[in-house]
Each structure stands twice: as C-alpha cells, then as structure tokens.
Scaffold this active site. Structure first.
Site, PDB file in Angstrom:
ATOM      1  N   CYS A   3       0.810  -1.222   0.000  1.00 22.59           N
ATOM      2  CA  CYS A   3       0.000   0.000   0.000  1.00 22.59           C
ATOM      3  C   CYS A   3       0.846   1.276   0.000  1.00 22.59           C
ATOM      4  O   CYS A   3       0.628   2.186  -0.812  1.00 22.59           O
ATOM      5  CB  CYS A   3      -0.989  -0.007   1.165  1.00 22.59           C
TER       6      CYS A   3
ATOM      7  N   HIS B 260      -2.729   1.232   6.900  1.00 22.64           N
ATOM      8  CA  HIS B 260      -3.089   1.153   5.480  1.00 22.64           C
ATOM      9  C   HIS B 260      -3.241   2.559   4.924  1.00 22.64           C
ATOM     10  O   HIS B 260      -3.593   3.493   5.648  1.00 22.64           O
ATOM     11  CB  HIS B 260      -4.386   0.360   5.278  1.00 22.64           C
TER      12      HIS B 260
ATOM     13  N   HIS C  17      -5.729   1.970  -4.320  1.00 25.38           N
ATOM     14  CA  HIS C  17      -4.861   1.395  -3.287  1.00 25.38           C
ATOM     15  C   HIS C  17      -4.469  -0.032  -3.636  1.00 25.38           C
ATOM     16  O   HIS C  17      -5.064  -0.668  -4.507  1.00 25.38           O
ATOM     17  CB  HIS C  17      -5.552   1.444  -1.919  1.00 25.38           C
TER      18      HIS C  17
END
Length: 349
Positions: A263, A311, A323
């Site tokens: 990520c 994240h 993402h």
C-alpha cells in the site's frame, strides 16, 4: 456357431454377476459432500482472515521502516568512511610536515632557532631572523593545532560510524523479526482460505464487497463529501496518473514496483514520480506529512486508514481512492470511505 457365441456371452454375464454379488467385495464410497458454512460461520472466518492480514500489514510497515532506516544508515556509514579515509590522509601529510621540521632542527645541531639567533653577531641578520622565528613559531603552532583538530575529527567520524553500524545491526534484527511476523500472519490467513470451497470463497469475496459498499454508502450519506471540490495540483495529477496506471498489479509486501506494490509502496512511488520524495511507510507518511481535513481533500492526497495507520490509499476524486489492498488482491479503485479513515495528508502542501 451362433449358439456357441450366445452361450459364451451368457456364461460371461453370469460370472460377472457372481463376482459383483460375492460377499466381502469392497467398493469406495463416493466422496462425502461437505455441508456449506453458515453465513455466521463464514463471517467469523472473514473476520479472522481480515485480522491476520491487518497484522501482516502492520508488520509490513515495520519491515519497510527498518529497511528505509537501514538504507539511510548504510549511506551515512559510506559517507563517514570516506571522511575517515580523507582524515587519515590529512594526518599522514601533517605528520610528514612535522617530521620534516624536526629533521631540519636536527641538521642545525639540535639548537632551537632562538639559540642560533643569539649566537649571530650580525644585527641585521638578528632582526630578520627574529621576524622569521615569530612566523615559524606561529606556523608550527598552526601545524600542531591542525594535526590535533584533524585527529579529533577522525575520532568523531570513527565514533559516529560505529554508532551507525550498531543501529544498522539493530535494524537488521528488527527487519528479520518483522519479516517472520509477516510470513506467519499471511501463512495463517492462507491456510484458512485453503479450507474454503470455491463457492465459499466466492461468498467470502461477496461479503467483502458488500461490507465495503455499506461502509462507503454510510460515509457518503454522512455528508463527508459535501463541499469537496478541490482540484489536484500539477504534481497531484502526475501522482494520480502514476497510481491509477498500476491498477491490476498484485499486492506484494515490501514491494515498490514496477511489477507489484504494497500500500505505501504504491503511494510513495506515485509521489516520487511526481517529483516529491515522501516517507516509505504509511505510519511515517501519517506522522510526517502535512495533514488536511477530509472536507478539504483533493485528488493526490493520501487517505490513512485504521487507528494504527496501517493502510493508505490515494484519493482520485468523486469519493474514490486507488490502493493496494492486501496479499491475494490487486491494485484497484475502491470507495474512499470503505474502511475506517484515520485522516488525510497532503505531500505537496
């Protein structure tokens, strides 16, 4: 002839029936059909898998941070090593000059310049010599002072290099520990997923999608996007273009492209393509980049998720973000509100 053939066929059929009917003959039972998991059971499995991947994500952040710091420490060690070599060469040169002056004094009979001057009977020579002595004394003091300073610098460089080496070794251990933790959590999640039938995996994916849709709908209904209309900066447009061009590439922990990403690898590389170097990990991006309110969000901004900032994704406009989700998933577009938002940061603020 036909009768013989018919009789032979009849005998063969009777023998076959006899064998089939013989007692003690074993046959494999058909594979038992495993009853599908209930909705509640599958939800529990989903929760367990999500928790494992979240832990893997946090460990990935720790791994990436250790790697980033190791790179910086390695670069610093190389820099210090070069300074140490330069310092040692300078010391060697200064020592040669000090040695040359000592040998010159020895050639003059071991008498200091002051004594030699006092023995001179020429007044003009005495005055000229006095000036040269003062200059020589100052030069000697300067030479010795420079030698002392260079030696002190060399000791400081050596001490700093040792410190960075110790930090590098400690970071290596942290990195290895994080790597083991990542593999442990991902392996546990994959083992659970391996127990699922194809139909259950499909139901599980549908659950994920439904949960994301529900969260996104609730986020939009809250009015979070009301008033949002900021345009991306030129750098932001470049970052968005880079990130969206990676759609379909797999998530791999620790990856920064070009074939796969995690990520924060995706977001850091996107902004690097836009000419802005930012921290490598989602937690450091959250800590060190300027923050903006969600209502002021514009394309190119980074959305940080979960309380531990484990994240991160990039806002692309219209309530969506791009993402790299988790192992087993590809880079994709998702609702910006499909996960709990911790905050928003802007790399080019």
């Amino acid at each position: 002839m036909n009768r013989r053939r018919s009789a032979a066929a009849a005998i063969a059929l009777v023998c076959a029936l006899t064998v089939l009917a013989a007692p003690g003959q074993a046959f494999a039972d058909p594979k038992p059909v495993k009853p599908p998991r209930s909705e509640k059971s599958l939800q529990e499995v989903r929760g367990e898998i999500d928790a494992l991947y979240r832990k893997a994500g946090a460990a990935t952040d720790a791994y990436n941070l250790a790697e980033e710091r190791a790179d910086k420490q390695s670069a610093e060690i190389v820099k210090l090593a070069k300074e140490i070599v330069k310092g040692q060469k300078r010391i060697d040169g200064l020592k040669k000059r000090v040695g040359a002056e000592a040998r010159e004094q020895y050639r003059n009979g071991g008498l200091p310049p002051e004594a030699q001057l006092m023995l001179s009977g020429d007044p003009s020579h005495f005055l000229d010599g006095a000036g040269r002595i003062r200059e020589g004394q100052q030069a000697a003091k300067g030479l010795l002072g420079e030698l002392a300073r260079t030696q002190a610098d060399l000791q400081a460089y050596t001490k700093d290099a040792t410190s960075h080496w110790e930090q590098l070794e400690a970071g290596r251990k942290k990195k290895e520990a994080a790597k083991k933790e990542i593999k442990k959590q991902i392996s546990a999640a994959e083992k659970i997923e391996a127990t699922l039938e194809k139909e259950e995996r499909e139901r599980l994916l549908k659950m994920e999608q439904d949960a994301a849709y529900k969260a996104q709908t609730a986020w939009l209904d809250s009015g979070a996007l009301k008033g949002i209309g900021g345009e991306a900066s030129e750098a932001g447009k470049t970052a968005v273009a880079y990130a969206t061009a990676q759609i379909g590439k797999p998530y791999v922990w620790g990856a920064e492209g070009p074939g796969s990403f995690d990520c924060s690898g995706l977001t850091s590389q996107a902004w690097l393509a836009a000419g802005r170097g930012i921290p490598r990990t989602s937690q450091e991006q959250w800590k060190r980049l300027p923050r903006v309110d969600v209502k002021d969000m514009r394309p190119g901004d980074l959305i940080v998720y979960f309380d531990d900032a484990s994240h991160i994704g990039m806002y692309v406009g219209d309530g969506a973000m791009v993402h790299a989700p988790r192992p087993g998933r590809d880079v994709t577009i998702a609702g910006a509100g499909s996960m709990p938002i911790l905050g928003v940061v802007r790399p080019d603020r």
